[in-house]
Write a protein that holds these residues in place. Structure first.
Motif, PDB file in Angstrom:
ATOM      1  N   ASN A  16       8.541   4.398   2.930  1.00 22.02           N
ATOM      2  CA  ASN A  16       8.942   3.302   3.828  1.00 22.02           C
ATOM      3  C   ASN A  16       8.438   1.957   3.300  1.00 22.02           C
ATOM      4  O   ASN A  16       8.418   0.970   4.015  1.00 22.02           O
ATOM      5  N   GLY A  61       4.512  -0.607   9.816  1.00 24.94           N
ATOM      6  CA  GLY A  61       5.229   0.638   9.512  1.00 24.94           C
ATOM      7  C   GLY A  61       6.392   0.888  10.460  1.00 24.94           C
ATOM      8  O   GLY A  61       7.312   1.626  10.144  1.00 24.94           O
ATOM      9  N   MET A  62       6.337   0.296  11.642  1.00 26.93           N
ATOM     10  CA  MET A  62       7.445   0.481  12.581  1.00 26.93           C
ATOM     11  C   MET A  62       8.478  -0.620  12.476  1.00 26.93           C
ATOM     12  O   MET A  62       9.466  -0.601  13.195  1.00 26.93           O
ATOM     13  N   LEU A 109      12.275  -3.742  19.045  1.00 30.37           N
ATOM     14  CA  LEU A 109      12.529  -4.466  17.793  1.00 30.37           C
ATOM     15  C   LEU A 109      14.011  -4.436  17.448  1.00 30.37           C
ATOM     16  O   LEU A 109      14.544  -5.351  16.828  1.00 30.37           O
ATOM     17  N   ARG A 150      12.116   0.213   7.801  1.00 33.90           N
ATOM     18  CA  ARG A 150      11.065   0.895   8.559  1.00 33.90           C
ATOM     19  C   ARG A 150      11.491   1.198   9.985  1.00 33.90           C
ATOM     20  O   ARG A 150      10.985   2.121  10.594  1.00 33.90           O
ATOM     21  N   ARG A 151      12.401   0.396  10.518  1.00 34.44           N
ATOM     22  CA  ARG A 151      12.873   0.683  11.877  1.00 34.44           C
ATOM     23  C   ARG A 151      13.714   1.949  11.910  1.00 34.44           C
ATOM     24  O   ARG A 151      13.974   2.507  12.969  1.00 34.44           O
ATOM     25  N   ASP A 153      11.624  -4.372   6.502  1.00 31.10           N
ATOM     26  CA  ASP A 153      11.458  -4.301   7.950  1.00 31.10           C
ATOM     27  C   ASP A 153      12.586  -3.498   8.594  1.00 31.10           C
ATOM     28  O   ASP A 153      12.363  -2.676   9.478  1.00 31.10           O
ATOM     29  N   ARG A 197       6.090   7.489  20.005  1.00 31.21           N
ATOM     30  CA  ARG A 197       6.417   6.154  19.534  1.00 31.21           C
ATOM     31  C   ARG A 197       7.207   6.215  18.227  1.00 31.21           C
ATOM     32  O   ARG A 197       8.154   5.461  18.031  1.00 31.21           O
ATOM     33  N   ILE A 254      12.792   4.646  10.182  1.00 25.36           N
ATOM     34  CA  ILE A 254      11.907   5.741   9.782  1.00 25.36           C
ATOM     35  C   ILE A 254      10.715   5.803  10.729  1.00 25.36           C
ATOM     36  O   ILE A 254      10.010   4.813  10.898  1.00 25.36           O
ATOM     37  N   THR A 264       8.304   0.416  21.289  1.00 29.02           N
ATOM     38  CA  THR A 264       8.183  -0.612  20.249  1.00 29.02           C
ATOM     39  C   THR A 264       9.446  -0.762  19.392  1.00 29.02           C
ATOM     40  O   THR A 264      10.013  -1.852  19.298  1.00 29.02           O
ATOM     41  N   VAL A 265       9.885   0.327  18.775  1.00 25.89           N
ATOM     42  CA  VAL A 265      11.014   0.212  17.844  1.00 25.89           C
ATOM     43  C   VAL A 265      12.314  -0.120  18.584  1.00 25.89           C
ATOM     44  O   VAL A 265      13.048  -1.021  18.151  1.00 25.89           O
ATOM     45  N   TYR A 273       6.975   6.682  11.941  1.00 27.04           N
ATOM     46  CA  TYR A 273       5.759   6.597  11.142  1.00 27.04           C
ATOM     47  C   TYR A 273       4.558   6.946  12.007  1.00 27.04           C
ATOM     48  O   TYR A 273       4.323   6.311  13.030  1.00 27.04           O
TER      49      TYR A 273
END
Lengths: 264, 406
Positions: free
Chosen positions: B64, A171-172, B118, B90-91, B87, B164, B93, B114-115, B95
């Motif tokens: 998403n 989801g991320m 990424l 989703r980065r 992918d 997060r 948005i 995390t994001v 969640y």
């Protein structure tokens, strides 16, 4: 429920895993086993030195032939385990991906059947049917036998990762591959390692059978003792195998402690 | 195309538009989500609420594309994202899910970053951002950055989950029952914290819950969904409570709609009533004079800073002889701040001695009081405004909106 879910439940029953350790061992805990093993070897050395060996016993029980046998045994164990990992871990990963869902139950049944066949039977089959003898034949037999526990532990390790963790990762914006590498595999490391440890123990024990197809190892000492009816030789061969097995298990335990991700 | 957002109270810029979105799961006869058209305005919290199995979570997860729609379109900020790279989508948005799903093998700092990671931010920028986010959710970065998820309580985990999700400052956040697995007291606190945070960051938020009370508390607008994600009513909480569109909505709100409505207005929104008060140290005659003016049997004594100290009545004065005022009468227990809801005020009022709730400011200084008549008036006003609004939108939209409500 579907057959896949049943198969999965079935796998979990068979997981070979070491008991969960909550805290890491103390220094004394780390040192205890090597000290005991060294003491056993020393006691055995002193005992043999005190005996009058006849010529048959002396042929087996001398430093160079014991060292060669031990080294061959380590090689058999190490090579077969590495090959097992190279086959079983990727296979375990593939078998937990959704696209293999259909073949999974059948393949697992086949593998479990395969494990029911004893290694000695495989070795004999290889030797008799194809005249396949020596080190390489022994490796084939050992690998075939050790694949199943590593494969099953890899699958269970990956499947026990909480779905919500995976959903959060996807989801991320983690890609499938990214989630596998950064989330799923690290989280399955403890269970995969437990499988590896099992494979090592299986291999170190089963490698004694390699003596029967002329592949060397500590099995040769035991076989020599049996065929010449020399109990001392049998005892030394067996004791050295046991010491080696415990030592390898100990090293695998250290690796588990060090490779387990922090936070688990 | 009909758009259910005509009754919007905002500037009307649409952040997410769902067009005839449909999801049919293999092996199921009915569509889980059946041709849903919905506009989510920018900067609002839109709550999807409905009984379990109504398709609300599926609807959210299609935004998403955790669940891929069978047909229909998803338009994010004017851009059709129905078939773009999921992918990358989703980065953009945030969640948050009920189980939170923190990565147990990563520190809190790594989880929150995390994001950004990424997206390829450099490590210095990530660590600055992580500290900023942890502070935003009231977690001291130096204390929590290097801890692991298993060392946190449920409420702390939830805050980390929110931090997060805000990682790369997304415009949109999707939240699936984010406070569902938390004890009621912590949940209430986290909801308030989250609303405060939202007033700062002003994200567009889609929030799924099955709890109508949570929907009323959190939502700027609420979409009440029936089977197949059919919209039963899509409106502000006030409108839904005062003018339910049909029996399904009325049933879903359940009994006590008027009480629930009290959660929607704050004490500050209604005029406070002023009663005579006396300062500490006022003489007997002064207090008697105040007592003659008030409708109650006691007056409120304030200390030098203006904070309520005691309720003192005529009897107390007589019995107390010459003792100072702060040793007479009763301590005032029922006090709320101006930002408390009318529901809080009513709750205090019921238990209070003189059927009155004292209103104080953040330093505890007396501002005025609320009594039952004021609360009554407030309810009546709300109802008449809502009914008028419902009528108005009915005449405005009746031509275009005939198919709107099932």
């Amino acid at each position: 429920m579907t057959s896949a879910a049943e198969a999965r439940k079935h796998d979990k029953d068979q997981v070979v895993s070491t008991p969960a350790r909550t805290s890491r061992r103390t220094l004394t805990g780390y040192l205890a086993l090597p000290v005991i093993l060294a003491a056993v070897c020393l006691a055995m050395y002193l005992w043999i030195s005190s005996l009058e060996l006849d010529s048959i016993e002396a042929r087996s029980l001398n430093a160079s032939s014991l060292a060669i046998a031990t080294w061959e045994h380590v090689q058999l164990t190490a090579v077969s385990t590495v090959i097992t990992l190279l086959i079983a871990v990727p296979a375990g990963i593939i078998l937990t991906r959704p696209f293999t869902g259909r073949v999974r139950p059948y393949l697992l049944t086949l593998l479990n059947l395969g494990q029911a066949v004893p290694t000695i039977a495989i070795l004999v089959l290889l030797a008799v049917a194809w005249l396949f003898l020596g080190f390489q034949a022994a490796i084939v037999g050992l690998v075939l036998y050790a694949i199943v526990p590593v494969l099953l532990n890899t699958m269970v390790g990956l499947e026990q990762v909480d779905d919500s963790i995976l959903e959060a990762a996807r989801g991320m914006g983690y890609s499938k591959m990214g989630a596998l590498r950064k989330i799923e595999l690290p989280l399955s490391v403890p269970i995969i390692l437990a499988g590896v440890r099992t494979a090592l123990i299986i291999n170190v024990g089963t490698a004694t059978l390699a003596a029967y197809i002329n592949a060397g190892g500590l099995g040769e000492i035991i076989v020599a003792g049996l065929s010449t009816n020399r109990v001392t030789v049998q005892i030394v061969g067996a004791a050295l195998t046991a010491v080696l097995a415990l030592l390898i298990d100990y090293i695998a335990g250290l690796a588990e402690d060090m490779l387990r991700p922090e936070g688990l | 195309m009909t758009s259910p957002t005509n009754a919007t109270s905002h500037d009307g810029r649409v952040m997410i538009r769902l067009e005839e979105l449909t999801k049919k799961f293999p092996g199921q006869k009915q569509n889980a989500v059946d041709s849903l058209t919905l506009d989510i305005p920018e900067g609002d919290i839109v709550v999807l609420v409905g009984p379990s199995g109504c398709g609300k979570t599926t609807t959210m997860k299609m935004m998403n594309r955790i669940i891929e729609p069978s047909s229909g379109r998803i338009i994010l900020d004017g851009e059709d994202v129905t078939s773009s790279d999921p992918d990358q989508l989703r980065r953009r948005i945030g969640y948050v899910i009920q189980q939170i799903g923190l990565f147990p093998h990563q520190s809190i700092g790594e989880n929150v970053g995390t994001v950004p990671k990424l997206l390829g931010w450099d490590s210095k920028r990530i660590s600055t951002r992580v500290d900023e986010l942890l502070e935003m959710v009231n977690m001291e970065p130096s204390q929590f950055r290097n801890r692991y998820p298993k060392q946190l309580s449920g409420g702390q985990k939830q805050r980390v989950g929110v931090a997060r999700a805000l990682g790369a400052d997304p415009d949109v956040m999707l939240m699936d029952e984010p406070f569902g697995a938390i004890d009621p007291i912590t949940r209430d606190r986290l909801q308030n914290e989250f609303l405060r945070l939202q007033s700062e960051v002003r994200k567009t938020i889609v929030f799924v819950t099955h709890d109508i009370d949570e929907a009323i508390k959190m939502g700027d607008r609420i979409a009440i969904l029936q089977d197949g994600s059919h919209i039963a009513q899509y409106d502000t909480p006030e409108q839904i409570l005062t003018a339910p569109a049909n029996d399904f909505v009325a049933d879903f709100i359940g009994k006590g709609a008027s009480l629930k409505r009290l959660n929607l207005s704050r004490v500050a929104d209604i005029g406070l009533k002023q009663l005579p008060t006396v300062q500490l140290g006022t003489d007997r005659e002064g207090v008697m004079a105040a007592l003659r003016q008030t409708e109650l049997s006691a007056v409120l004594v304030l200390d030098g800073e203006g904070r309520p100290l005691r309720w003192v009545g005529a009897e107390d004065l007589q019995r107390g002889g010459g003792r100072p005022l702060d040793e007479l009468g009763l301590a005032p227990e029922a006090a709320v701040e101006a930002r408390a809801t009318l529901s809080d005020a009513l709750n205090e009022l019921i238990t209070a001695r003189y059927s009155i709730t004292i209103v104080v400011d953040s330093r505890g200084v007396y501002q005025g009081v609320v009594d039952i008549d004021q609360i009554n008036d407030a309810i009546r006003t709300m109802r008449s405004t809502a009914v008028a609004k419902a009528r108005e939108s009915l005449t405005d939209d009746s031509m275009a909106e005939q198919g709107r409500l099932p």
